[in-house]
Design an enzyme around this catalytic site. Structure first.
Site, PDB file in Angstrom:
ATOM      1  N   LYS A  54       5.087  -5.171   7.170  1.00  0.00           N
ATOM      2  CA  LYS A  54       4.032  -5.788   7.986  1.00  0.00           C
ATOM      3  C   LYS A  54       4.495  -6.257   9.357  1.00  0.00           C
ATOM      4  CE  LYS A  54       0.522  -6.650   4.683  1.00  0.00           C
ATOM      5  NZ  LYS A  54       1.131  -6.410   3.353  1.00  0.00           N
TER       6      LYS A  54
ATOM      7  N   GLU B  97      -5.951 -12.926   8.639  1.00  0.00           N
ATOM      8  CA  GLU B  97      -6.291 -13.099   7.236  1.00  0.00           C
ATOM      9  C   GLU B  97      -5.056 -12.747   6.413  1.00  0.00           C
ATOM     10  OE1 GLU B  97      -6.708 -10.302   8.874  1.00  0.00           O
ATOM     11  OE2 GLU B  97      -5.621  -9.006   7.472  1.00  0.00           O
TER      12      GLU B  97
ATOM     13  N   SER C 103       7.712  -0.420   0.346  1.00  0.00           N
ATOM     14  CA  SER C 103       7.084  -1.182   1.431  1.00  0.00           C
ATOM     15  C   SER C 103       7.535  -2.628   1.524  1.00  0.00           C
ATOM     16  CB  SER C 103       5.561  -1.119   1.300  1.00  0.00           C
ATOM     17  OG  SER C 103       5.149  -1.534   0.010  1.00  0.00           O
TER      18      SER C 103
END
Ligand SMILES: *Cc1c(COP(=O)(O)O)cnc(C)c1O
Length: 407
Positions: A95, A117, A388
């Protein structure tokens, strides 16, 4: 930022085939057009690209390694398995790639306040990290249910100086947090950038967030060619909104001359089973519809009401999916399968004990499909799995579900 034409290229702008678009209240149209314009300019600016590349390298830890999982490969007795180690990035997941990109863009646009969010809290932590780095005000919306499930990440965000606002509406999870962030954006649009965490929402978010994660696939393609002098048989990634998956898929999409076609396999959350409400497998149980700014596959009932979703991994627990994946699904260029909660938990345990790597529960869904697929292939085949994120955030759930308490 990207001039390469591919089967999934968005023509006209903002559309991936029939999917995508911009379904927003009129009050946000000026802001989203400003964002589109700023992103187009930044993408063409070498100074912006150089600053982002520098941060990705020295701050986030790129390039991430490509690791040959020797013991897992031997155990499964089929294809050779490589892991792309996004779990080794700063803050523990992919991210940060997107947050650094959008953070730089917000600064360029003169916005000093960032809202976001978060579901599992990973995007909130990455956003809070980048806001601390750039000295920006940060407000993160999080469902109160998710705040209880992911307490550690709430503390991490506060440690980094962010304000975490609890959302008590609806199911008190990610979808409700997005709605609340959009309400904030409508009110504070002049000073505020909405740092959306996946390839979701209105144009230009799906294309922009993809571009910021495209580095994963660019690196992996170069690394696998260096190691093996050929492309992998298949690339596997878990699909929540779809950002880590599109990031690693994108540079494998074009069927270049002489290249064997690389299979692209997205793995959704199969949850507890196939009944609507028990999973988040949009391509198995969903149909086209609009949710939160874009037209894509959506889990909905016969009346078009958004269905409840379930996954053991909060990061995959969302009723819609990025519109570019919808186009890749319909064209057949990518395949989408599901792994259940149980399969993901078992895959996490197996990876921990064969390779000494505890994956995030999201990533464990991709590992589960790899475990299923590898024995059916030959040693000549290569599987490239996007790891990930790392599993530290999930230790509470892993301990409970896998009964690690001893006794
Ligand atoms: C958030 C998250 C995901 C799901 O988001 P995508 O946009 O589908 O990538 C997957 N893995 C990890 C580790 C995450 O933190």
């Amino acid at each position: 930022m990207n001039t390469q034409i591919s089967p999934a290229a968005e023509v006209p702008p903002g559309r991936f085939g029939a999917y995508g678009g911009r379904y927003l209240p009129e009050t946000l149209m000026a802001a989203i057009e400003e964002l589109e314009q700023a992103y187009a300019e930044a993408g063409a600016d070498p100074a912006f690209q150089a600053e982002l590349a520098g941060l990705l390298k020295d701050y986030a830890g790129r390039p991430t390694p490509l690791y040959l999982a020797t013991r897992l490969t031997r155990q499964l007795g089929g294809a050779k398995i490589y892991l792309k180690r996004e779990d080794l990035l700063h803050t523990g997941a992919h991210k940060i790639n997107n947050c650094l990109g959008q953070g730089l863009l917000a600064r360029r646009m003169g916005k000093r306040r960032i809202i976001a969010e978060t579901g599992a809290g990973q995007h909130g932590v990455a956003t809070a990290t980048v806001c601390a780095l750039f000295g920006m005000e940060c407000v993160v919306y999080m469902g109160s249910e998710d705040m209880a499930r992911q307490e550690l990440n709430v503390y991490r965000m506060r440690m980094l100086g962010a304000e975490v606002r609890a959302v008590d509406a609806g199911s008190r999870t990610l979808k409700d947090a997005i709605s609340e962030a959009m309400r904030d954006w409508v009110t504070n649009v002049r000073t505020t950038h909405y740092l959306l965490g996946s390839v979701l929402g209105a144009h230009p978010y799906p294309a922009m967030v993809r571009d910021f994660h495209r580095v994963i696939g660019q690196e992996a393609r170069r690394q696998i060619l260096e190691r093996e002098s050929r492309l992998p048989t298949a690339v596997l990634a878990c699909v929540g909104g779809g950002s880590n998956a599109i990031g690693i898929f994108y540079d494998f999409i074009p069927d270049a001359q002489g290249d064997a076609r690389v299979r692209l396999i997205g793995v959704e959350a199969g949850g507890r089973g196939a009944a609507l409400g028990s999973h988040a497998a949009r391509f198995q149980g969903g149909s086209p519809g609009v949710l939160q700014g874009a037209y894509s596959y959506v889990l909905q009932d016969d009346a078009g009401q958004i269905a409840a979703t379930h996954s053991v991994s909060a990061g995959l627990d969302y009723a819609s999916v990025g519109p570019e994946h919808a186009a890749l699904h319909d064209s057949g260029r990518a395949e989408y399968v599901a792994a259940t909660d149980r399969e993901a938990l078992e895959a996490a345990l197996r990876l921990a004990r064969t390779e000494g790597i505890v994956p995030a529960l999201e990533s464990a869904h991709a590992v589960a499909e790899c475990i299923r697929l590898a024995p059916r292939l030959s040693p000549e085949d290569i599987l490239l799995v996007n790891l990930s994120g790392r599993g530290d955030k999930d230790m509470g759930i892993l301990a409970r579900e896998l009964q690690l308490g001893g006794g």
